[in-house]
Design a protein around this motif. Structure first.
Motif, PDB file in Angstrom:
ATOM      1  N   VAL A   1      -2.931  -1.521   8.191  1.00 39.57           N
ATOM      2  CA  VAL A   1      -1.927  -2.583   8.194  1.00 39.57           C
ATOM      3  C   VAL A   1      -1.219  -2.580   9.550  1.00 39.57           C
ATOM      4  CG1 VAL A   1       0.240  -3.354   7.152  1.00 39.57           C
ATOM      5  CG2 VAL A   1      -1.593  -2.450   5.716  1.00 39.57           C
ATOM      6  N   ASP A   2      -1.180  -3.755  10.189  1.00 33.42           N
ATOM      7  CA  ASP A   2      -0.575  -3.827  11.521  1.00 33.42           C
ATOM      8  C   ASP A   2       0.902  -4.189  11.485  1.00 33.42           C
ATOM      9  OD1 ASP A   2      -2.909  -3.171  12.824  1.00 33.42           O
ATOM     10  OD2 ASP A   2      -3.627  -5.250  12.770  1.00 33.42           O
ATOM     11  N   ASP A   3       1.323  -4.930  10.450  1.00 29.28           N
ATOM     12  CA  ASP A   3       2.688  -5.441  10.460  1.00 29.28           C
ATOM     13  C   ASP A   3       3.550  -4.743   9.405  1.00 29.28           C
ATOM     14  OD1 ASP A   3       2.277  -7.281  12.541  1.00 29.28           O
ATOM     15  OD2 ASP A   3       1.155  -8.552  11.150  1.00 29.28           O
ATOM     16  N   LEU A   4       4.405  -3.848   9.880  1.00 31.59           N
ATOM     17  CA  LEU A   4       5.245  -3.047   8.992  1.00 31.59           C
ATOM     18  C   LEU A   4       6.666  -2.994   9.543  1.00 31.59           C
ATOM     19  CD1 LEU A   4       2.978   0.069   8.365  1.00 31.59           C
ATOM     20  CD2 LEU A   4       4.033  -1.291   6.568  1.00 31.59           C
ATOM     21  N   CYS A   5       7.623  -3.210   8.666  1.00 34.61           N
ATOM     22  CA  CYS A   5       9.021  -3.114   9.069  1.00 34.61           C
ATOM     23  C   CYS A   5       9.764  -2.266   8.034  1.00 34.61           C
ATOM     24  CB  CYS A   5       9.680  -4.492   9.069  1.00 34.61           C
ATOM     25  SG  CYS A   5       9.823  -5.193  10.687  1.00 34.61           S
ATOM     26  N   CYS A   6      10.684  -1.460   8.518  1.00 28.06           N
ATOM     27  CA  CYS A   6      11.493  -0.685   7.578  1.00 28.06           C
ATOM     28  C   CYS A   6      12.884  -0.482   8.168  1.00 28.06           C
ATOM     29  CB  CYS A   6      10.837   0.664   7.302  1.00 28.06           C
ATOM     30  SG  CYS A   6      11.867   1.728   6.295  1.00 28.06           S
ATOM     31  N   VAL A   7      13.901  -0.704   7.358  1.00 23.79           N
ATOM     32  CA  VAL A   7      15.282  -0.433   7.779  1.00 23.79           C
ATOM     33  C   VAL A   7      15.953   0.412   6.699  1.00 23.79           C
ATOM     34  CG1 VAL A   7      17.511  -1.414   8.434  1.00 23.79           C
ATOM     35  CG2 VAL A   7      15.399  -2.610   9.051  1.00 23.79           C
ATOM     36  N   HIS A   8      16.594   1.504   7.131  1.00 27.90           N
ATOM     37  CA  HIS A   8      17.314   2.377   6.203  1.00 27.90           C
ATOM     38  C   HIS A   8      18.788   2.335   6.560  1.00 27.90           C
ATOM     39  CE1 HIS A   8      18.442   5.682   3.653  1.00 27.90           C
ATOM     40  NE2 HIS A   8      17.198   5.870   3.251  1.00 27.90           N
ATOM     41  N   ARG A   9      19.637   2.154   5.541  1.00 29.82           N
ATOM     42  CA  ARG A   9      21.076   2.077   5.779  1.00 29.82           C
ATOM     43  C   ARG A   9      21.709   3.456   5.973  1.00 29.82           C
ATOM     44  NH1 ARG A   9      24.835  -1.614   4.151  1.00 29.82           N
ATOM     45  NH2 ARG A   9      26.205  -0.136   5.193  1.00 29.82           N
ATOM     46  N   THR A  10      22.822   3.478   6.702  1.00 28.65           N
ATOM     47  CA  THR A  10      23.740   4.622   6.685  1.00 28.65           C
ATOM     48  C   THR A  10      25.124   4.066   6.375  1.00 28.65           C
ATOM     49  OG1 THR A  10      24.146   4.392   9.059  1.00 28.65           O
ATOM     50  CG2 THR A  10      22.476   5.996   8.398  1.00 28.65           C
ATOM     51  N   GLY A  11      26.061   4.948   6.124  1.00 26.30           N
ATOM     52  CA  GLY A  11      27.446   4.529   5.861  1.00 26.30           C
ATOM     53  C   GLY A  11      27.710   4.315   4.379  1.00 26.30           C
ATOM     54  N   HIS A  12      28.852   3.677   4.078  1.00 28.87           N
ATOM     55  CA  HIS A  12      29.283   3.473   2.676  1.00 28.87           C
ATOM     56  C   HIS A  12      28.548   2.304   2.026  1.00 28.87           C
ATOM     57  CE1 HIS A  12      32.669   6.261   2.655  1.00 28.87           C
ATOM     58  NE2 HIS A  12      32.803   5.924   3.924  1.00 28.87           N
TER      59      HIS A  12
ATOM     60  N   VAL B   1      17.530   0.548   1.341  1.00 33.02           N
ATOM     61  CA  VAL B   1      16.336   0.606   2.191  1.00 33.02           C
ATOM     62  C   VAL B   1      15.475  -0.627   1.941  1.00 33.02           C
ATOM     63  CG1 VAL B   1      15.101   2.071   0.530  1.00 33.02           C
ATOM     64  CG2 VAL B   1      14.333   2.018   2.897  1.00 33.02           C
ATOM     65  N   TRP B   2      14.907  -1.169   3.015  1.00 33.74           N
ATOM     66  CA  TRP B   2      14.035  -2.336   2.905  1.00 33.74           C
ATOM     67  C   TRP B   2      12.731  -2.028   3.622  1.00 33.74           C
ATOM     68  CZ3 TRP B   2      11.229  -5.861   5.736  1.00 33.74           C
ATOM     69  CH2 TRP B   2      10.917  -7.106   5.115  1.00 33.74           C
ATOM     70  N   ILE B   3      11.616  -2.236   2.949  1.00 39.51           N
ATOM     71  CA  ILE B   3      10.302  -2.017   3.548  1.00 39.51           C
ATOM     72  C   ILE B   3       9.458  -3.266   3.348  1.00 39.51           C
ATOM     73  CG2 ILE B   3       8.168  -0.639   3.482  1.00 39.51           C
ATOM     74  CD1 ILE B   3       9.994   1.563   2.121  1.00 39.51           C
ATOM     75  N   GLY B   4       8.867  -3.760   4.408  1.00 39.78           N
ATOM     76  CA  GLY B   4       7.975  -4.906   4.294  1.00 39.78           C
ATOM     77  C   GLY B   4       6.636  -4.585   4.936  1.00 39.78           C
ATOM     78  N   ALA B   5       5.545  -4.911   4.240  1.00 39.77           N
ATOM     79  CA  ALA B   5       4.202  -4.702   4.786  1.00 39.77           C
ATOM     80  C   ALA B   5       3.449  -6.017   4.657  1.00 39.77           C
ATOM     81  CB  ALA B   5       3.482  -3.600   4.026  1.00 39.77           C
ATOM     82  N   ALA B   6       2.930  -6.519   5.774  1.00 41.66           N
ATOM     83  CA  ALA B   6       2.167  -7.780   5.739  1.00 41.66           C
ATOM     84  C   ALA B   6       0.776  -7.525   6.275  1.00 41.66           C
ATOM     85  CB  ALA B   6       2.879  -8.837   6.572  1.00 41.66           C
ATOM     86  N   SER B   7      -0.212  -8.113   5.581  1.00 36.77           N
ATOM     87  CA  SER B   7      -1.595  -7.831   5.948  1.00 36.77           C
ATOM     88  C   SER B   7      -2.486  -9.009   5.552  1.00 36.77           C
ATOM     89  CB  SER B   7      -2.030  -6.562   5.204  1.00 36.77           C
ATOM     90  OG  SER B   7      -3.339  -6.227   5.562  1.00 36.77           O
ATOM     91  N   ALA B   8      -3.745  -8.940   5.962  1.00 33.60           N
ATOM     92  CA  ALA B   8      -4.666 -10.026   5.610  1.00 33.60           C
ATOM     93  C   ALA B   8      -4.795 -10.128   4.092  1.00 33.60           C
ATOM     94  CB  ALA B   8      -6.028  -9.771   6.253  1.00 33.60           C
ATOM     95  N   HIS B   9      -4.897  -8.975   3.411  1.00 34.05           N
ATOM     96  CA  HIS B   9      -5.096  -8.969   1.956  1.00 34.05           C
ATOM     97  C   HIS B   9      -4.026  -8.145   1.250  1.00 34.05           C
ATOM     98  CE1 HIS B   9      -8.886 -10.840   2.849  1.00 34.05           C
ATOM     99  NE2 HIS B   9      -9.124  -9.892   3.729  1.00 34.05           N
ATOM    100  N   ARG B  10      -3.837  -8.416  -0.066  1.00 31.65           N
ATOM    101  CA  ARG B  10      -2.709  -7.811  -0.780  1.00 31.65           C
ATOM    102  C   ARG B  10      -2.836  -6.311  -0.963  1.00 31.65           C
ATOM    103  NH1 ARG B  10      -6.005 -10.303  -4.306  1.00 31.65           N
ATOM    104  NH2 ARG B  10      -6.711  -9.150  -6.147  1.00 31.65           N
ATOM    105  N   ASP B  11      -4.069  -5.832  -1.190  1.00 25.55           N
ATOM    106  CA  ASP B  11      -4.254  -4.421  -1.541  1.00 25.55           C
ATOM    107  C   ASP B  11      -3.645  -3.471  -0.514  1.00 25.55           C
ATOM    108  OD1 ASP B  11      -5.303  -4.463  -3.965  1.00 25.55           O
ATOM    109  OD2 ASP B  11      -7.358  -3.842  -3.403  1.00 25.55           O
ATOM    110  N   GLU B  12      -4.011  -3.698   0.744  1.00 20.63           N
ATOM    111  CA  GLU B  12      -3.516  -2.754   1.762  1.00 20.63           C
ATOM    112  C   GLU B  12      -2.010  -2.912   1.983  1.00 20.63           C
ATOM    113  OE1 GLU B  12      -6.170  -4.705   2.180  1.00 20.63           O
ATOM    114  OE2 GLU B  12      -6.160  -5.731   4.114  1.00 20.63           O
ATOM    115  N   ALA B  13      -1.493  -4.122   1.761  1.00 24.78           N
ATOM    116  CA  ALA B  13      -0.040  -4.313   1.901  1.00 24.78           C
ATOM    117  C   ALA B  13       0.697  -3.501   0.829  1.00 24.78           C
ATOM    118  CB  ALA B  13       0.312  -5.792   1.786  1.00 24.78           C
ATOM    119  N   PHE B  14       0.209  -3.569  -0.430  1.00 21.58           N
ATOM    120  CA  PHE B  14       0.805  -2.767  -1.508  1.00 21.58           C
ATOM    121  C   PHE B  14       0.734  -1.277  -1.180  1.00 21.58           C
ATOM    122  CE2 PHE B  14       0.392  -6.374  -4.577  1.00 21.58           C
ATOM    123  CZ  PHE B  14       1.636  -6.259  -5.176  1.00 21.58           C
ATOM    124  N   ARG B  15      -0.427  -0.837  -0.739  1.00 16.01           N
ATOM    125  CA  ARG B  15      -0.622   0.604  -0.501  1.00 16.01           C
ATOM    126  C   ARG B  15       0.251   1.117   0.640  1.00 16.01           C
ATOM    127  NH1 ARG B  15      -6.533  -0.235  -0.975  1.00 16.01           N
ATOM    128  NH2 ARG B  15      -7.038   0.093  -3.174  1.00 16.01           N
TER     129      ARG B  15
END
Lengths: 507, 80
Positions: free
Chosen positions: A73-84, A92-106
């Motif tokens: 998977v080439d397109d991956l984003c993740c942001v983790h919060r700190t603070g109150h 936490v937010w994680i996004g995975a984008a890919s040609a097909h669903r299987d690898e994005a889920f994995r």
């Protein structure tokens, strides 16, 4: 694209989603982690995340790279919060984008699982009853740390220790300078023993060449600051220990003040300057100091208990020149040598904290591991500093002199940065060193041994002296300052530090 | 002439190529002995950077030598 971030503010999920949109992607999988209103049966009002930011950033990037490589998977984003954060807020937010669903889920699944185990982030839960607790949510802790209760029975069973001794350890504050070959076993044993507060000072980043003797670290930690890595490892070993870290070495201006916050100091650095600084600061602050150092297969150990015990300067009054003494880098060392001496430092520390039986007459202990030779040389308190006004007077004078000369060290990641900042670069290495490892920048060459005679060649320019490790250049820069030359600096850590920076940023 | 048992630590051991040796010398004091050895083994450290011990006690450099003394030379080391 892959992007990992630690964020102190609310996560903008629309922006993240937009970053991942690409015509080639047909599947997009998102995971969101929210703050829950209950944890292990207790009502939670909200929580606070705290991260070792630098470590979290590099670990997060590494996890995204792994997920990408494993699942294509080439397109991956993740942001983790700190603070109150309040109940229901996005942690936490994680996004995975890919040609097909299987690898994005994995890939998405891989990232959240790895984050949960490996990201150096702690959460402080605020319970509705009003109390709070820090919960490690990474690595070896996880759910386990909430239920972990230290068990010290193997040592409290000792008649000399008991529950009273354990309480003493819990109340004790020990500062360890240098988290390397000596510091690794020393810190490990002190944390394991339940010393209440451990301070760790180390200005270095982990190098692969450290791993044969510095048992606190893993191969994947190379390039990261050792004080932070050591704290993470020790927090995992014994979550009940409070850890304080300094990622820059102490200096004449702050050492005695830092020492005053502790009951005992262990000198575990590989730096002669630092050994003298620790000695002087401990004597001035009136804190016991345990010194050890090693050379190849042998070591030296000296315990300087407060209150007039002979100090390092009683034996060797002046710090020897940097090029006259050896080092692990220049002369080699077998890993267990600092292991043995560092374990002995921990032993001495526990003996003092628990007031266990020990020899009262001051001595230097010489340990030769090749020949099984252990030699204890008594030190006559009437000699050494006593002939020059006593250890305290000598130490105060030395600290004042060090402060007068000032801090000559400057940190740069590349030599051309220093040149661009207006420093004239002066290579103080020997001709043969320069021939094997040329500096990749135009410089003036003056070997350290000749710096005093050839100072005129430097003109009035602001100069940055450098060598392989930063020790000879520091010596030379201080020599010039003593002669009255201003604007003279030394590259902290030498060329070796530049290489580390480069390796880290390119990895 | 005195016959002595010598022990070297750290870089002195490395430069001498041995950890211990027996020597017979005409040197009258520890200082003279070290100058003699420094020349023979090309020791890089000056005597004032070292500690010396005789028969397991630290000693002054002007101490006279006696047959059978065990002399230990100790430089400061900084590895860690």
């Amino acid at each position: 694209m892959k992007r990992f971030a630690i964020a102190a503010d609310v996560i903008d999920t629309d922006a993240l989603r937009a970053e991942l949109q690409d015509g080639g992607n047909g599947g997009f999988c998102v995971f969101e982690g929210w703050v829950r209103n209950r944890n292990e049966g207790r009502a939670v009002d909200g929580l606070e995340y705290e991260a070792y930011a630098e470590l979290a950033q590099s670990e997060g990037e590494r996890i995204l790279a792994e997920a990408g490589a494993l699942h294509g998977v080439d397109d991956l984003c993740c942001v983790h919060r700190t603070g109150h954060l309040k109940v229901g807020e996005l942690a936490v937010w994680i996004g995975a984008a890919s040609a097909h669903r299987d690898e994005a889920f994995r890939a998405c699944r891989y990232v959240i699982d790895a984050l949960k185990h490996r990201l150096p982030v702690w959460k402080k839960e605020h319970y509705l009853e009003g109390d709070t607790a820090w919960v490690a949510c990474h690595h070896a802790h996880g759910e386990h740390s909430r239920t972990f209760a230290p068990d010290y029975t193997r040592q409290t069973r000792l008649r000399e220790v008991g529950t009273e001794g354990q309480a003493r350890l819990a109340a004790a504050r020990v500062l360890v300078l240098g988290a390397g070959g000596l510091g690794s076993p020393a810190l490990t044993y002190l944390a394991g023993a339940g010393v209440g507060t451990l301070g760790i000072v180390d200005g270095d980043r982990l190098e692969a060449s450290n791993l044969h003797r510095q048992t606190l670290y893993d191969a994947r930690d190379v390039g990261l600051p050792k004080a932070t890595l050591a704290a993470r490892r020790l927090a995992a070993l014994n979550p009940s220990v409070t850890l304080r870290t300094w990622t820059e070495p102490l200096h004449a201006g702050n050492a005695a003040d830092v020492f005053a916050d502790f009951d005992l100091v262990l000198e575990c650095t590989d730096d002669m300057r630092n050994r003298y600084l620790s000695n002087d600061a401990a004597v001035v602050a009136g804190i016991p100091l345990i010194l050890a150092s090693v050379y190849q297969y042998e070591g030296q150990l000296q315990v300087v208990e407060a209150g007039g015990t002979p100090c390092l300067r009683c034996l060797w009054p002046r710090e020897p020149a940097a090029d006259a003494i050896g080092s692990c880098a220049a002369n080699g060392v077998l890993g267990p040598t600092p292991g043995v001496l560092g374990a002995m430092q921990a032993m001495e520390a526990l003996k003092i904290l628990l007031d266990l039986p020990r020899p009262r007459e001051p001595a230097l202990l010489l340990v030769d591991l090749l020949q099984h030779d252990l030699r204890r040389l008594p030190i006559d308190p009437a000699t050494g500093c006593a002939e020059h006004g006593g250890c305290a007077a000598v130490a105060r004078k030395a600290l004042a002199e060090a402060q007068r000369i000032g801090d000559v060290d400057r940190r740069f990641t590349r030599l051309d940065e220093a040149a661009a900042a207006g420093y004239r670069l002066v290579d103080v290495r020997d001709a043969e060193e320069i021939a094997t490892h040329p500096a990749d920048c135009a410089t003036l060459h003056i070997p350290a041994a000749q710096i005093a005679e050839r100072a005129a060649a430097l003109g009035e320019d602001r100069c940055l002296l450098f060598c392989a490790t930063g020790r000879r250049s520091r010596d030379a820069a201080e020599r010039l300052r003593r002669q009255g030359r201003g604007e003279t600096y030394s590259l902290l850590g030498g060329l070796a530090a530049l290489d580390t920076e480069r390796a880290r940023t390119h990895s | 002439m005195t016959t002595l048992h010598l022990q070297y630590y750290a870089q002195l051991r490395e430069q001498a190529g041995v950890g211990a040796e027996r020597v017979t010398t005409e040197a009258a004091s520890l200082g003279e002995l070290y100058r003699e050895l420094a020349q023979r083994h090309a020791f890089s450290l000056p005597a004032d950077a070292l500690k010396v011990a005789v028969n397991a006690q630290f000693s002054d450099w002007d101490r006279p030598l006696e047959d059978g003394d065990t002399v230990v030379f100790i430089p400061p080391v900084a590895g860690g």
